[in-house]
Design an enzyme around this catalytic site. Sequence first.
Site, short mmCIF file in Angstrom:
data_model
loop_
_atom_site.label_atom_id
_atom_site.label_comp_id
_atom_site.label_asym_id
_atom_site.label_seq_id
_atom_site.Cartn_x
_atom_site.Cartn_y
_atom_site.Cartn_z
N GLU A 1 3.76 2.31 -1.59
CA GLU A 1 4.83 2.67 -1.33
C GLU A 1 5.02 4.67 -0.98
O GLU A 1 4.90 4.79 -0.05
CB GLU A 1 5.97 2.20 -1.66
N SER B 1 -10.08 -12.48 -4.94
CA SER B 1 -9.88 -13.92 -5.51
C SER B 1 -10.29 -14.50 -4.11
O SER B 1 -9.93 -13.78 -3.25
CB SER B 1 -8.85 -14.38 -6.40
N ASP C 1 4.71 -8.55 -2.95
CA ASP C 1 5.38 -7.04 -2.96
C ASP C 1 6.94 -7.66 -3.95
O ASP C 1 8.10 -7.24 -4.04
CB ASP C 1 6.54 -7.05 -1.44
N ASP D 1 9.72 -2.05 -5.73
CA ASP D 1 10.29 -0.98 -5.24
C ASP D 1 10.25 0.27 -5.54
O ASP D 1 11.11 0.08 -7.14
CB ASP D 1 11.12 -1.49 -4.70
#
Length: 824
Positions: A195, A264, A336, A339
């Site tokens: 971000e 991975s 996600d 924030d």
Amino acid sequence: MAQVFKWLVRIAGGMILLGLIALLGVYFLLSRSLPDYSKDLDVIGILEPVEIVRDNANVPHIFGTNDPDTFYGLGYAHAQDRLWQMVMMRRTVQGRLSEVFGPRTVEIDKILRRFDLYTLAQRSVEAQDTQTLAALRAYSAGVNARLKEINESALGRGAPEMFLFNNPVAPWTPADSIAIVKLMAVQLSAHLEEEVLYAHAALELDDADRLADIMPLAPGTGIAALPDYASLFPEGTQFAHSTGPGLPDHPLSPFKKRAFAGASNAWAAAPKRSASGGTLLANDPHLGLTAPAIWYLARLELQTGGVIGATIPGVPIVMAGRSADLGWGVTSSYLDDQDLFIERLNPDNPQEYLTPDGYKPFRTESTIIRIADNAPITLTLRWTENGPVLPGSHYNLADVTPPGHVASLSWTALSDSDTTLSSAMALMRAASVDEALAAGEGYIAPSQNLTLVDQSTIAMKTIGAMPRRDADHETRGRYPSRGWEDTNRWQGTLAYSANPEFTAPAGGLLGNTNNKTVDRPFPNHVSYKWGDTQRVFRWRRLMQNREVHTRDSFIEAQLDTVSFTARSLLPLIGKDLWFTGEAAPEGTPERQRQRALTLLSEWNGEMNEHLPEPLIYAAWLRELMHRLIVDDLGPLADEFTHPDPVFIERVYRDIDGASAWCDIRQSTVQETCSDLARISLDAALIWIDERYGSALESLRWGDAHQATHDHQVLGEVPLLKYFVNIRQSTSGGDNTLLRGRTRGQGPDPFHNVHGAGYRGVYDFADPDSSVFITATGQSGHFLSRHYDDMAQLWRRGEYIPMSLDADLARAASVGITRLTPAAP
């Protein structure tokens, strides 16, 4: 003169003798902490005898008559082999490294104190179910039994490192194990930096299309246009331009650059796609390479049956492994789950910040950081309704934070009722895919893709809490948003049923290489950042090339070193360079370029350690990436340490005008992409010549691509580093299934610093033919033969048996430890 010479010989001999005596003394003290695996010990805290049988690879097979006693044995075994590693992870998450290492680790401690993960772990203890709480308490008692034995028997303080850093070791507690899982969430989180970087790039670039180039979405359906970052704040707002590293510089720092925030592979085959008629599963989680590796192999005999696989010292869970009925593997999901919020301070009272309901005071608390050989410092912690306030230096947050504002973080790992360990404990006891899927509901963080097989079914499910965001979120969580806008704030978490799930696919195969798994619109998007856009194509090719698979074909895929990226990009960037013009004179840059192009034209993309082509290719792409972006991004270009294949393809296919990156702004001439490819190749060959010589045919990729299993504390100590570090020439690269992620910067940019610390392949037609391996060895003691005895096996792509057969473990054991309840 003869008399003087005689005395000089005597003095020199005496000094050598004293040096040998001192060396033997040091060896004696250090060797005292080598564990004795064959012994009987009376301990407090178990109900019945516990037996720890160590097979010939030093994998402990722990047999207890009840589950708490078995977990007690695991705690004891972990502390025998990895006490220093456990203590360091605990100190890290507590924010107490500076008590040992002084000022160098203060910044790490400051940030972790702001996250307050250890307090959250302490509060989460009572959120665990009854079985998990009993396991945590028993495991802690087992660790503490080893600590008691070390103290009472003078066993060299438990580890060689304890002599150099002689700080008291507190008893282990259940909160310590929960905290280490939260520490893993720190290491596997990439969205915070993503971000910041996206917002910073948006401020540097004046063309939205160019932002879509350098910070590309994974191929697939795009999203609606987002607002320009600067437009979120008043016109004329000035942003800082920092020059700092943005991250604490210490090997123990859990804060990883986005290029190393977990990866991975995992894939599974249903019986109809298996030659033996049983399900198959392969898994290799990727983390930073260290000595010892983060993984520790163990077998636990539970009331529900035997469980074997990879554990993390400090945590009583088999993270990836199998039982007689179920196999499970994990890959980073790239969910996600973070924030960033820009919080506006009250101009009349900087102790308050703006909320949808007006200005409110920060929640504050003071904490003291003690620093070895220095005065302690007092840190004031602040929280908003969105989460903890972070310093501007962290990931260079100051660059995207306007004056009069601070940044705070919402993150699923900041839960004070974290039931991740209870979920993982239920998974170990599950006997079918359905039971395992149900067990994943309580998993919070770090989010993972869980790949499952039982005797007849295969499945994959994203586990971990998914934030619930408003559909009108102004930045959709892709870059920082205004914390005082109600539509930007989280609204709890989504139901577990919203997590992506794939069960019994029609084709009989499924897998994940950290690639994009779903293409859902915001706010159910899962992620904007994925860990792979390349390896998945090679995996798909290998899976589809066979009608049926075997354990060996899964191993072959796990060890595959062919780069789909090299095969797709080289014809693109070199299309105007291949076989053009007459042969150039020997000794000229043009001749060297022609030789390099000839080698690359005949190369099949295999990143083999013995070949020269991988080094030429990697150096070329590195130079090309830097030259494409440095004039447009300036110092920010240093944040893009690895070539991005999607970006380079956009540029060379001129998608939405992306070829504009090829023109160097500062030059009068308008360069083409072919010009930049040629310039970059010439620069790469100069770098290779200075480092490895001009004989291109004699180059070896493995000379540059060395795996660096370095000790996190002693790895930089002169002389000692040769005993504690493990270095190996390796194949693979950034985008091969045998993934060897390169450092990307510094004097050794192609060192292999991140890869598969654990590999496992499970065959449920014959479960005891399953195999596994770790990157170093079971012991964390560098004087132990088990410190690096798996390292060469790992490098050569070999494995050891993964069997639940108790007789097989006993037949070639290196020792049996019997723990007996002490008399009252």
